[in-house]
Motif scaffolding. Structure first.
Motif, mmCIF file in Angstrom:
data_model
loop_
_atom_site.group_PDB
_atom_site.id
_atom_site.type_symbol
_atom_site.label_atom_id
_atom_site.label_comp_id
_atom_site.label_asym_id
_atom_site.label_seq_id
_atom_site.Cartn_x
_atom_site.Cartn_y
_atom_site.Cartn_z
ATOM 1 N N CYS A 66 -6.703 -29.645 20.605
ATOM 2 C CA CYS A 66 -5.956 -29.189 21.785
ATOM 3 C C CYS A 66 -6.841 -28.333 22.687
ATOM 4 O O CYS A 66 -6.701 -28.361 23.912
ATOM 5 N N ASN B 81 -1.442 -33.189 27.273
ATOM 6 C CA ASN B 81 -0.633 -33.589 26.120
ATOM 7 C C ASN B 81 -1.528 -34.100 24.992
ATOM 8 O O ASN B 81 -2.417 -34.919 25.245
ATOM 9 N N GLU C 175 0.103 -36.458 17.903
ATOM 10 C CA GLU C 175 -0.388 -36.754 16.555
ATOM 11 C C GLU C 175 0.059 -38.174 16.210
ATOM 12 O O GLU C 175 1.247 -38.437 16.130
ATOM 13 N N ARG D 30 3.531 -31.776 10.723
ATOM 14 C CA ARG D 30 4.057 -30.415 10.900
ATOM 15 C C ARG D 30 2.925 -29.470 11.291
ATOM 16 O O ARG D 30 3.015 -28.705 12.261
ATOM 17 N N VAL E 51 1.494 -29.994 14.828
ATOM 18 C CA VAL E 51 2.316 -29.403 15.888
ATOM 19 C C VAL E 51 2.114 -27.890 15.915
ATOM 20 O O VAL E 51 1.979 -27.284 16.985
ATOM 21 N N CYS F 9 -0.273 -29.588 18.883
ATOM 22 C CA CYS F 9 0.122 -30.913 19.358
ATOM 23 C C CYS F 9 1.522 -30.865 19.969
ATOM 24 O O CYS F 9 2.386 -30.092 19.537
ATOM 25 N N ASN F 10 1.757 -31.740 20.947
ATOM 26 C CA ASN F 10 3.050 -31.762 21.617
ATOM 27 C C ASN F 10 4.097 -32.515 20.822
ATOM 28 O O ASN F 10 5.293 -32.343 21.060
ATOM 29 N N GLY F 11 3.652 -33.354 19.916
ATOM 30 C CA GLY F 11 4.607 -34.117 19.130
ATOM 31 C C GLY F 11 3.862 -35.041 18.208
ATOM 32 O O GLY F 11 2.625 -35.002 18.127
ATOM 33 N N THR F 12 4.617 -35.878 17.521
ATOM 34 C CA THR F 12 4.044 -36.784 16.524
ATOM 35 C C THR F 12 4.716 -38.141 16.649
ATOM 36 O O THR F 12 5.855 -38.238 17.135
ATOM 37 N N VAL G 97 10.694 -31.618 15.396
ATOM 38 C CA VAL G 97 9.605 -31.628 16.372
ATOM 39 C C VAL G 97 9.706 -32.926 17.176
ATOM 40 O O VAL G 97 10.270 -33.914 16.692
ATOM 41 N N MET H 225 8.591 -25.368 16.030
ATOM 42 C CA MET H 225 8.269 -25.198 17.455
ATOM 43 C C MET H 225 8.083 -23.723 17.803
ATOM 44 O O MET H 225 7.275 -23.387 18.686
ATOM 45 N N ARG I 206 4.636 -22.918 16.624
ATOM 46 C CA ARG I 206 3.684 -23.453 17.606
ATOM 47 C C ARG I 206 3.490 -22.465 18.767
ATOM 48 O O ARG I 206 2.368 -22.235 19.226
#
Lengths: 484, 484
Positions: free
Chosen positions: A144, A151, A154, A171, A174, A178-181, A192, A435, A438
């Motif tokens: 990141c 963005n 994962e 997990r 994030v 990371c913004n998401g998976t 997430v 989150m 994060r």
């Protein structure tokens, strides 16, 4: 993980040692520290993660009838010990660094204070969980950092080292930023964001690429990212994508989130050509996303080359931390409580000076510069030492004690990093959501300078010992070297 | 794994594509191949593993109410599709290479023949499981090859990438040749030997090393391996171990399985000194075991240096396959069944020739030399091709078709490598036990020469295409290049 009993997720020697302590009536309360020695990928920091799963594990820790029967079948455990195990519950205390925190080598990340039998049993699982999640959270933070606010998704589940590796890895990714998976199970378990569009097989299942794109756009007009490299990115994929975007625009369909993804080829060159073609067709806000064996070094390089990618799907190299796939955390005996309640320090020698452990029942403080909010140093000390922020703080490098510095009183603040999470076997800590962690981690990243975040020769954050701890360690070392 | 529902262990795009196929009423039966492109660590072969978990996964595949509710919450799936999912069961066929088999690049390891919605859903989990276990089984085979018949123990749980990585990794390590694992949960789940003795903390919890050794020997006289490097291997550890072994001998306790373990230092030098000291004290059969960041290269080097170690504990580098932590298997659409029941081949182009897929509904045969029992080549062909072992077999290199060879009829035998494991959604295959698979794998290792097993520039096993498949592929490629 919470639905699986992980009690037997342990090395056999933890149980053979446990039986030994049991047979010797050893009910000593001991202190074990989990710590690590080097940041992954020669980096300047790591990210702490995995505590919520450590707590789950401790809360579920019990030997059920199947477990006892299995252990009995090994023919190395006596009935009195198996009886003890069948009533086993963890009764000790655990202190830990909150998830999302930045951490540095040699700091106790998890401290267990418990009867030796209990503290020994949980070594392997704690290390397994913490080593894995710290590793992936750290790698994600690096990726990141390279992406500079873009963005980062994962995408590594198919290349992860088994199901848990994908799920807990997502997990941790994030947590690291990371913004998401793409991993739906991780989305369900940890709340997430889950992300993804379509694969080459979607394109190949239609008679032609244009039809595949059009069908996809009809289905998902509000999140329409088209994969353009099944046949030929510039000759086929982009012209067909532009045709579909144009049709959407002409039909009055709002183009809210749309664009393309490339999964092969020279991403620097292609992304610039693609940007030009999309801009010329009147789609300047179309997202260009890319995947294909990305990592922090490649992303940094693509940025330097002027690639126009603003969304990165990172798979194998993140979910396995490919260039450094193990965190190397260890769990070492640091002290034994004596009859009078004090802690007798224990030390593990090594021919390698770096590998000599820090003895005693310890904690550590983070020293922040009051003006900048940045970390000045971390200070490991004995658990009952106190410091006064209004007084000058003397720091010195434990590997070169003549290198000293003095922080004027009032110029710094102190934060104790180890917090109680389990007391007398009961959880006294509520984990934030992933989150939220994060967010915590994103704030933590602001407490170090870019010089510590860079990939090549990062500036080291000093991890110092208090004078009292240093003196105790030195005395113990002198004592032992006289013995040999 | 069998107790966990892994249905959502999938990339989101599998589900968005599924909904797309559902909405388009696409009930095409398709063929997907899982295959890989390069052997880990630049080796000459890989070991197939993970099939039992793939079968478990397929058998347990269902969307329960929580899963449906979660998917509904994402607001991208329509009720008719969620209704379909709630009744979902896998109805297709799966063919696979049996576990323990040696495998080579580009061969279909798992072939799925199923309606496209079903075949798409299971992509991610199949790759996750197969990629992980093939990777670790292959690494284990390499480590065991270096150890030349010595005991090799899998000790990596604490450094594995999460719980499953440790547990299924241990399973794969045993398949690849390890004698056992330290991981108790793996022992329970897969009925494989569990091994281990004690840690440094055992020694440190006693007033002195001798007492710790003596107590351990009292407890476990019949499997008494003492860890000798807590303080100083040659000055303290070995003398104390010899003292304890001598006391045992003097007391008439049978020394059946006993010896020492070293976890640090120069293992070549130390092991030779230790062997001498043990021999001189009258313990020539004491086992010398070692751990500490071992891998196949280090074991090979230690052997070359004359190290006297006969038992190897291999941790981090095996359980993470540290120098190559991802297997890189992919899952590609190969054919679509047409109305007349025939299979229309599909091909995925790539600028990289190696990445162009093999189209069509395929199988593959292993060609053995009848005299030596060694593999001559593997032959990928269409699923309905037949060969007659009494006739000459023409083989050619698909990357250089002028390189031809002809095996005389009667000089070779053929074995079809893909076998049916699931038919119409029902399992038709019973997995052998892990220890049986380990035996199979040990026999398989005898079917290749040392030249293919060596670590540097191994001899390649040719994976050829049948003339019919080659011609079909060439025609498809010509057809597509004319389009662009």
């Amino acid at each position: 993980m919470s639905t699986l009993n992980l009690t037997l997720l342990t090395d056999l020697y933890e149980l053979t040692m446990m039986q030994g302590y049991f047979k010797n009536h050893n009910q000593d309360v001991v202190v074990f520290d989990a710590f690590y020695r080097n940041n992954p990928c020669d980096g300047g920091y790591s990210v702490c993660a995995g505590l919520a799963q450590v707590i789950d594990y401790i809360e579920n820790l019990h030997f059920d009838a199947d477990d006892i029967n299995y252990l009995r079948s090994l023919k190395i455990f006596d009935e009195d010990f198996l009886e003890y195990l069948s009533n086993f519950k963890f009764s000790g205390d655990i202190y830990a660094v909150p998830e999302g925190s930045l951490i540095f080598p040699r700091e106790p990340l998890v401290k267990v204070v418990a009867p030796i039998m209990e503290a020994q049993l949980i070594e392997t699982a704690i290390l397994n969980i913490v080593n894995h999640q710290c590793l992936i959270a750290t790698k994600a933070a690096r990726v990141c950092y390279a992406a500079k606010g873009d963005n980062v998704m994962e995408f590594g589940l198919r290349r992860a080292q088994g199901p848990d590796s994908g799920t807990y890895g997502a997990r941790a990714a994030v947590i690291g930023g990371c913004n998401g998976t793409s991993n739906v199970l991780a989305g369900q378990m940890f709340h997430v964001p889950v992300l993804g569009t379509h694969a080459h097989s979607w394109i190949m299942s239609f008679p032609d690429e244009y039809t595949a794109f059009r069908k996809y756009a009809e289905l998902y007009p509000s999140a329409c990212i088209l994969l353009v490299d099944t046949y030929d990115t510039l000759k086929s994929g982009i012209p067909n994508a532009i045709r579909v975007f144009t049709e959407m625009r002409d039909a009055g369909i709002p183009l809210t989130y749309y664009g393309i993804r490339m999964d092969s080829g020279d991403l620097a060159y292609l992304s610039k050509q693609v940007r030009k073609m999309l801009d010329e067709a009147g789609f300047p806000d179309a997202v260009i996303s890319a995947s294909n064996d990305l990592d922090e070094y490649l992303i940094e390089s693509l940025k330097l080359q002027g690639a126009t990618i603003s969304s990165w799907g990172v798979g194998t190299n993140l979910i396995t931390s490919k260039d450094n796939p193990a965190f190397g955390g260890v769990y070492k005996l640091a002290a034994i409580r004596t009859a009078d309640g004090s802690f007798q320090p224990k030390i593990k020698l090594s021919e390698n000076v770096e590998k000599v452990t820090n003895p005693g029942n310890k904690t550590f403080y983070r020293v922040y510069d009051k003006k900048t909010g940045k970390i000045k140093a971390d200070l490991i000390c004995l658990y009952d030492e106190t410091f006064d922020e209004s007084e000058d703080l003397k720091l010195f490098d434990p590997n070169a004690p003549w290198k000293k510095t003095r922080l004027p009183g009032g110029s710094y603040t102190l934060r104790e990093m180890l917090i109680p999470v389990i007391k007398n076997g009961k959880t006294v800590y509520t984990s934030p959501s992933v989150m939220e962690i994060r967010e915590i981690c994103n704030h933590e990243k602001d407490t170090i300078w870019d010089e510590t975040k860079r990939f090549v020769n990062p500036q080291e954050i000093y991890v110092d010992l208090s004078q009292k701890l240093y003196d105790m360690k030195t005395a113990l070392l002198n004592e032992m070297s006289m013995d040999s």
